[in-house]
Structure formats: C-alpha cells, structure tokens
Motif scaffolding. Structure first.
Motif, PDB file in Angstrom:
ATOM      1  N   SER A 121       0.830  -1.201   0.000  1.00  0.00           N
ATOM      2  CA  SER A 121       0.000   0.000   0.000  1.00  0.00           C
ATOM      3  C   SER A 121       0.868   1.256   0.000  1.00  0.00           C
ATOM      4  CB  SER A 121      -0.906  -0.005   1.230  1.00  0.00           C
ATOM      5  OG  SER A 121      -1.766  -1.134   1.212  1.00  0.00           O
ATOM      6  N   PHE A 179       2.088   1.794  -3.556  1.00  0.00           N
ATOM      7  CA  PHE A 179       1.051   2.312  -4.450  1.00  0.00           C
ATOM      8  C   PHE A 179       0.760   3.785  -4.182  1.00  0.00           C
ATOM      9  CE2 PHE A 179      -0.314  -2.227  -4.989  1.00  0.00           C
ATOM     10  CZ  PHE A 179      -0.100  -2.279  -6.363  1.00  0.00           C
ATOM     11  N   MET A 180       0.903   4.188  -2.936  1.00  0.00           N
ATOM     12  CA  MET A 180       0.653   5.592  -2.629  1.00  0.00           C
ATOM     13  C   MET A 180       1.713   6.513  -3.234  1.00  0.00           C
ATOM     14  SD  MET A 180      -2.169   5.751  -0.998  1.00  0.00           S
ATOM     15  CE  MET A 180      -2.086   7.426  -0.394  1.00  0.00           C
ATOM     16  N   ARG A 238      -3.353   3.008  -9.765  1.00  0.00           N
ATOM     17  CA  ARG A 238      -3.051   2.926  -8.343  1.00  0.00           C
ATOM     18  C   ARG A 238      -4.255   2.441  -7.543  1.00  0.00           C
ATOM     19  NH1 ARG A 238      -1.390   8.341  -5.268  1.00  0.00           N
ATOM     20  NH2 ARG A 238      -3.558   8.826  -5.832  1.00  0.00           N
ATOM     21  N   MET A 276      -4.454  -1.022  -5.315  1.00  0.00           N
ATOM     22  CA  MET A 276      -4.794  -1.007  -3.891  1.00  0.00           C
ATOM     23  C   MET A 276      -5.977  -1.928  -3.609  1.00  0.00           C
ATOM     24  SD  MET A 276      -2.933   0.955  -1.867  1.00  0.00           S
ATOM     25  CE  MET A 276      -4.112   1.344  -0.589  1.00  0.00           C
ATOM     26  N   THR A 334      -4.862  -5.568  -3.758  1.00  0.00           N
ATOM     27  CA  THR A 334      -4.036  -5.894  -2.590  1.00  0.00           C
ATOM     28  C   THR A 334      -4.899  -6.102  -1.346  1.00  0.00           C
ATOM     29  OG1 THR A 334      -2.198  -4.596  -3.503  1.00  0.00           O
ATOM     30  CG2 THR A 334      -2.136  -5.108  -1.149  1.00  0.00           C
TER      31      THR A 334
END
Length: 275
Positions: free
Chosen positions: A127, A130-131, A138, A142, A145
């Motif tokens: 996470s 991805f941020m 993105r 997320m 995941t």
C-alpha cells in the motif's frame, strides 16, 4: 456394707464425677475406633482440642500426590470438564462414561499465525508503494491488494474455527477424534483393540508441553493413528493407560470425588440441637 466418708459420717452423699479437661467427642459406639479406624482418628483429634477430621480428609491424606508415588497412583489426570461439550455430546451413547475432551495445542495454528502476520506486513508495504506511484492503476492495485489480504485473513479465521471445533475425546470404551466445521469427520477406535500406544515430543514440544500420539490397533485399516499437537501428553498418556488397564480404579476415584462434593450437614444439625 456401707462405706464411711473421711469425716466418719455414714450419710451417703451424691457426688459428681470429675470431668476431664478436654471432653471426649460423642460417638455412636462405646468403644470408638474398635471397628472403624476413622472413628478412632476422630476421637483422638477431639481429645487434642482439634476438630474431628472427615473421612474424605483422611482419604485425601492416604493418596500419594507426589510424582514418585507410582505410575497410576502418584500422578493425577489433567483437569477436564465434568460434562461433555455440545460439540462432542452428540457422538456419545448413554451407556459409556465420559472421561474428557481436549483441543489441540495452540502451536497447531502457528503456521497460520505466521501467514496472517506476513500478509499484513506485505499489504502495508504494498500500500505504501502504491501511494507513491502516480498512475491511474493505483486505485486498482490497492483494491486487489486489500482483497488478497482479506482473503488470507478469512482463511486464517477459518483455520482457527476448525481448530476450535476439533476435539479429541476419551471415554471408558473408546477414543474419538472429531474434525471439520461443515464437513464433519469422526474417527473412532475401541480401547479394547488398542495394541500399542506411544507419544513423541520434540524439543519444542517439551518446552511448550505438547506431543504427538501414535496409536496402533489390531486391524490393518486404522481410522485413528497419528494425532499431533495434543496438550499435556504425559498426563493424557497415563489417563488413557489407566482407562485401558485399571477401569475399576477410575470409577472408584470418581465416586470418591463425587462424595467429597456432597456437603456434610450433620455437624450443623447437631449444633442446632445442642443450642
């Protein structure tokens, strides 16, 4: 012939007998302890000023509770519930006597604890990555995941529920292993058919007090042979051996324990009558 007193008078006088400093406790028979050793012990305790001991207290003193007292008499069985749980009660028939049930040791779930912990750390790390990425995918990454993480946690929760439903049951006639939540599996072996039984402990098992039971029977096809991760293996092994070779001793000990639980109201009634 009339005895005269010290003063030379022939008049008879009523004299009271001297009372002992510690009165003897009343007994059912004129000679306490002649037939029953328990009564003799009670009378001796009363003379000394201490309260009379109950028969159950004497029986508890006679029992050797030290580890060196013997294979079967010196080690008590692990504490188990008096009545079977609803999970195992449905598989018991009325004529057999329930001896206890056990869940597997918590170490049985250790791999799933590790998987759940690693999945949580990986999800947090992914996470964070991805941020930092500026792209249209993105949000999709997320979501995927989080869904994978929730699926892993659901699997871990299912394994915990499956561990809770599994029971190893001992009665005076057989041993059973109940497994499964939706699809239930019940393996059973009569105690009379057990030809060999042993348990093995790894170094970790000796530290955490669990072991694997290996049970051999006369038949070739065995529905219950290896039972890993059972708690308190030494005490459970002794209890199973006693159940197979000395069932009368088990029944007698349980009967004595039930008698000890019955409150003794006789002294209270006697005290109220004296008042």
């Amino acid at each position: 012939m009339t005895d005269f007193g010290a003063g030379g008078s022939g008049d008879s006088k009523d004299t009271e007998p001297l009372e002992p400093p510690f009165p003897r406790a009343p007994s059912d028979s004129p000679t306490p302890g002649a037939d029953d050793p328990t009564r003799e012990f009670q009378a001796g305790a009363a003379v000394g000023g201490a309260p009379a001991a109950a028969a159950s207290d004497i029986d508890g003193v006679r029992f050797d509770d030290s580890p060196a007292g013997g294979l079967l008499s010196g080690v008590r069985a692990p504490a188990v519930p008096d009545v079977p749980s609803p999970i195992s009660a449905r598989y018991l028939f009325p004529t057999e006597k329930y001896r206890g049930e056990w869940r597997r040791h918590w170490v049985h779930l250790m791999p799933w604890y590790v998987i759940g912990t690693l999945a949580t750390f990986i999800m947090g790390f992914a996470s964070g990555l991805f941020m930092k990425v500026e792209s249209d995918s993105r949000g999709t990454g997320m979501t995927i995941t989080i869904l994978i993480w929730l699926a892993i946690l659901g699997l871990v929760g299912w394994k915990i529920l499956d561990w809770y439903m599994d029971r190893f049951i001992l009665t005076n006639k057989r041993i059973m292993l109940i497994q499964g939540v939706i699809t239930r599996s019940v393996a059973m072996m009569p105690l009379g058919r057990v030809t060999d039984m042993k348990y093995a402990q790894t170094p970790m098992g000796r530290m955490l007090n669990y072991g694997e039971f290996i049970i051999e029977s006369a038949g070739q096809d065995q529905a219950l042979r290896n039972v890993p991760h059972l708690p308190n293996p030494n005490e459970l092994y002794l209890q199973m051996c006693e159940e197979m070779y000395e069932p009368e001793a088990v029944d007698e000990r349980e009967a004595e324990e039930e008698e000890d639980l019955i409150p003794d109201e006789a002294p209270k009634k006697d005290a109220g009558a004296d008042a």
